[in-house]
Design a protein around this motif. Sequence first.
Motif, PDB file in Angstrom:
ATOM      1  N   CYS A 178      54.432  25.933  35.116  1.00  0.00           N
ATOM      2  CA  CYS A 178      53.042  26.189  35.501  1.00  0.00           C
ATOM      3  C   CYS A 178      52.449  24.987  36.219  1.00  0.00           C
ATOM      4  O   CYS A 178      52.606  23.858  35.751  1.00  0.00           O
ATOM      5  CB  CYS A 178      52.175  26.447  34.272  1.00  0.00           C
ATOM      6  SG  CYS A 178      52.737  27.742  33.185  1.00  0.00           S
ATOM      7  N   GLU A 193      37.436  20.614  31.589  1.00  0.00           N
ATOM      8  CA  GLU A 193      38.293  21.794  31.652  1.00  0.00           C
ATOM      9  C   GLU A 193      39.701  21.444  32.129  1.00  0.00           C
ATOM     10  O   GLU A 193      39.910  20.468  32.844  1.00  0.00           O
ATOM     11  CB  GLU A 193      37.691  22.830  32.610  1.00  0.00           C
ATOM     12  CG  GLU A 193      36.403  23.444  32.119  1.00  0.00           C
ATOM     13  CD  GLU A 193      36.610  24.324  30.904  1.00  0.00           C
ATOM     14  OE1 GLU A 193      37.609  25.050  30.851  1.00  0.00           O
ATOM     15  OE2 GLU A 193      35.761  24.269  29.999  1.00  0.00           O
ATOM     16  N   SER A 252      53.680  35.320  37.015  1.00  0.00           N
ATOM     17  CA  SER A 252      52.397  35.923  36.679  1.00  0.00           C
ATOM     18  C   SER A 252      51.303  35.062  37.304  1.00  0.00           C
ATOM     19  O   SER A 252      51.249  33.851  37.068  1.00  0.00           O
ATOM     20  CB  SER A 252      52.214  35.978  35.157  1.00  0.00           C
ATOM     21  OG  SER A 252      50.940  36.484  34.842  1.00  0.00           O
ATOM     22  N   ILE A 293      43.196  23.914  33.505  1.00  0.00           N
ATOM     23  CA  ILE A 293      43.652  25.275  33.794  1.00  0.00           C
ATOM     24  C   ILE A 293      45.067  25.264  34.351  1.00  0.00           C
ATOM     25  O   ILE A 293      45.557  24.250  34.830  1.00  0.00           O
ATOM     26  CB  ILE A 293      42.730  25.991  34.814  1.00  0.00           C
ATOM     27  CG1 ILE A 293      42.751  25.257  36.171  1.00  0.00           C
ATOM     28  CG2 ILE A 293      41.318  26.128  34.293  1.00  0.00           C
ATOM     29  CD1 ILE A 293      42.165  26.040  37.305  1.00  0.00           C
ATOM     30  N   ASN A 338      47.835  29.300  26.565  1.00  0.00           N
ATOM     31  CA  ASN A 338      46.545  28.668  26.298  1.00  0.00           C
ATOM     32  C   ASN A 338      46.642  27.169  26.523  1.00  0.00           C
ATOM     33  O   ASN A 338      47.502  26.506  25.939  1.00  0.00           O
ATOM     34  CB  ASN A 338      46.105  28.950  24.858  1.00  0.00           C
ATOM     35  CG  ASN A 338      46.111  30.435  24.574  1.00  0.00           C
ATOM     36  OD1 ASN A 338      45.456  31.204  25.251  1.00  0.00           O
ATOM     37  ND2 ASN A 338      46.885  30.843  23.580  1.00  0.00           N
ATOM     38  N   SER A 386      49.824  35.379  26.143  1.00  0.00           N
ATOM     39  CA  SER A 386      48.969  34.440  26.861  1.00  0.00           C
ATOM     40  C   SER A 386      49.516  33.021  26.764  1.00  0.00           C
ATOM     41  O   SER A 386      50.267  32.694  25.850  1.00  0.00           O
ATOM     42  CB  SER A 386      47.544  34.478  26.303  1.00  0.00           C
ATOM     43  OG  SER A 386      47.532  34.046  24.962  1.00  0.00           O
ATOM     44  N   THR A 399      47.333  27.891  37.078  1.00  0.00           N
ATOM     45  CA  THR A 399      47.028  28.898  38.091  1.00  0.00           C
ATOM     46  C   THR A 399      48.102  29.966  38.223  1.00  0.00           C
ATOM     47  O   THR A 399      47.889  30.963  38.899  1.00  0.00           O
ATOM     48  CB  THR A 399      46.807  28.235  39.455  1.00  0.00           C
ATOM     49  OG1 THR A 399      47.955  27.440  39.783  1.00  0.00           O
ATOM     50  CG2 THR A 399      45.563  27.356  39.424  1.00  0.00           C
ATOM     51  N   SER A 400      49.237  29.765  37.588  1.00  0.00           N
ATOM     52  CA  SER A 400      50.303  30.762  37.579  1.00  0.00           C
ATOM     53  C   SER A 400      51.335  30.347  36.541  1.00  0.00           C
ATOM     54  O   SER A 400      51.300  29.229  36.025  1.00  0.00           O
ATOM     55  CB  SER A 400      50.966  30.887  38.959  1.00  0.00           C
ATOM     56  OG  SER A 400      51.670  29.709  39.277  1.00  0.00           O
ATOM     57  N   THR A 453      47.904  36.121  37.301  1.00  0.00           N
ATOM     58  CA  THR A 453      46.592  36.482  36.772  1.00  0.00           C
ATOM     59  C   THR A 453      46.494  36.093  35.298  1.00  0.00           C
ATOM     60  O   THR A 453      47.432  36.304  34.531  1.00  0.00           O
ATOM     61  CB  THR A 453      46.325  37.993  36.916  1.00  0.00           C
ATOM     62  OG1 THR A 453      47.379  38.714  36.290  1.00  0.00           O
ATOM     63  CG2 THR A 453      46.251  38.397  38.367  1.00  0.00           C
ATOM     64  N   PRO A 454      45.365  35.521  34.907  1.00  0.00           N
ATOM     65  CA  PRO A 454      45.193  35.178  33.498  1.00  0.00           C
ATOM     66  C   PRO A 454      45.306  36.417  32.631  1.00  0.00           C
ATOM     67  O   PRO A 454      44.871  37.479  33.061  1.00  0.00           O
ATOM     68  CB  PRO A 454      43.776  34.602  33.446  1.00  0.00           C
ATOM     69  CG  PRO A 454      43.478  34.180  34.852  1.00  0.00           C
ATOM     70  CD  PRO A 454      44.239  35.127  35.730  1.00  0.00           C
ATOM     71  N   PRO A 455      45.908  36.341  31.502  1.00  0.00           N
ATOM     72  CA  PRO A 455      46.355  35.186  30.705  1.00  0.00           C
ATOM     73  C   PRO A 455      47.803  34.778  30.960  1.00  0.00           C
ATOM     74  O   PRO A 455      48.401  34.122  30.122  1.00  0.00           O
ATOM     75  CB  PRO A 455      46.163  35.677  29.282  1.00  0.00           C
ATOM     76  CG  PRO A 455      46.416  37.137  29.342  1.00  0.00           C
ATOM     77  CD  PRO A 455      45.900  37.571  30.695  1.00  0.00           C
ATOM     78  N   PHE A 456      48.378  35.169  32.108  1.00  0.00           N
ATOM     79  CA  PHE A 456      49.697  34.706  32.552  1.00  0.00           C
ATOM     80  C   PHE A 456      50.829  35.137  31.631  1.00  0.00           C
ATOM     81  O   PHE A 456      51.716  34.360  31.307  1.00  0.00           O
ATOM     82  CB  PHE A 456      49.700  33.184  32.738  1.00  0.00           C
ATOM     83  CG  PHE A 456      48.585  32.701  33.607  1.00  0.00           C
ATOM     84  CD1 PHE A 456      48.604  32.942  34.964  1.00  0.00           C
ATOM     85  CD2 PHE A 456      47.498  32.037  33.059  1.00  0.00           C
ATOM     86  CE1 PHE A 456      47.560  32.515  35.774  1.00  0.00           C
ATOM     87  CE2 PHE A 456      46.451  31.602  33.855  1.00  0.00           C
ATOM     88  CZ  PHE A 456      46.478  31.843  35.218  1.00  0.00           C
TER      89      PHE A 456
END
Length: 156
Positions: A111, A68, A86, A70, A59, A57, A72-73, A88-91
């Motif tokens: 990212c 927050e 990747s 984030i 983080n 993952s 996205t890829s 989709t989380p957790p990438f």
Amino acid sequence: MKKLYYVLLMALPVLYFASCDDDNNLPDVDVSIQVDGGVSVDGKIYVVQGDTLKVESINVINNEEGKEAIITSATYSWDYRYAGVSITPPFGAQFVTDDMPLGQHLMQIECPLYAVDKSPAMMYMAYKVDIVETADDIPDGVASTIVKVDPGIKEN
């Protein structure tokens, strides 16, 4: 009347540029990756040849309390060559080391980063990965499966 329209038309770009904000208000985040199949000692990831290095993952923690942040890829490269993406989380990603030569390699992760009330940014991370013959070749020290990144800002 036509002259008035021309003057107003010419004033539009001036109003647009006057309203642009280029402060580059970039996100203030801490980033870490969780790995499996390898350990981090003194900032370098060690993997025994034949094991699979997995990034479990990525983080991201926003240092602004209550807001927050984030990604996205995550786009992965190994020794400067594209290895995959990747979305989709957790990438996560994985790298099979069976046919890789012993020695130092480079794992890179790119990212897109978004945080509340901040400008969008691109985050680049690079990790030195040392493929060793046996677990005995991993140096002594505090071994961890969590690799933290000290983020820095580089504006182009």
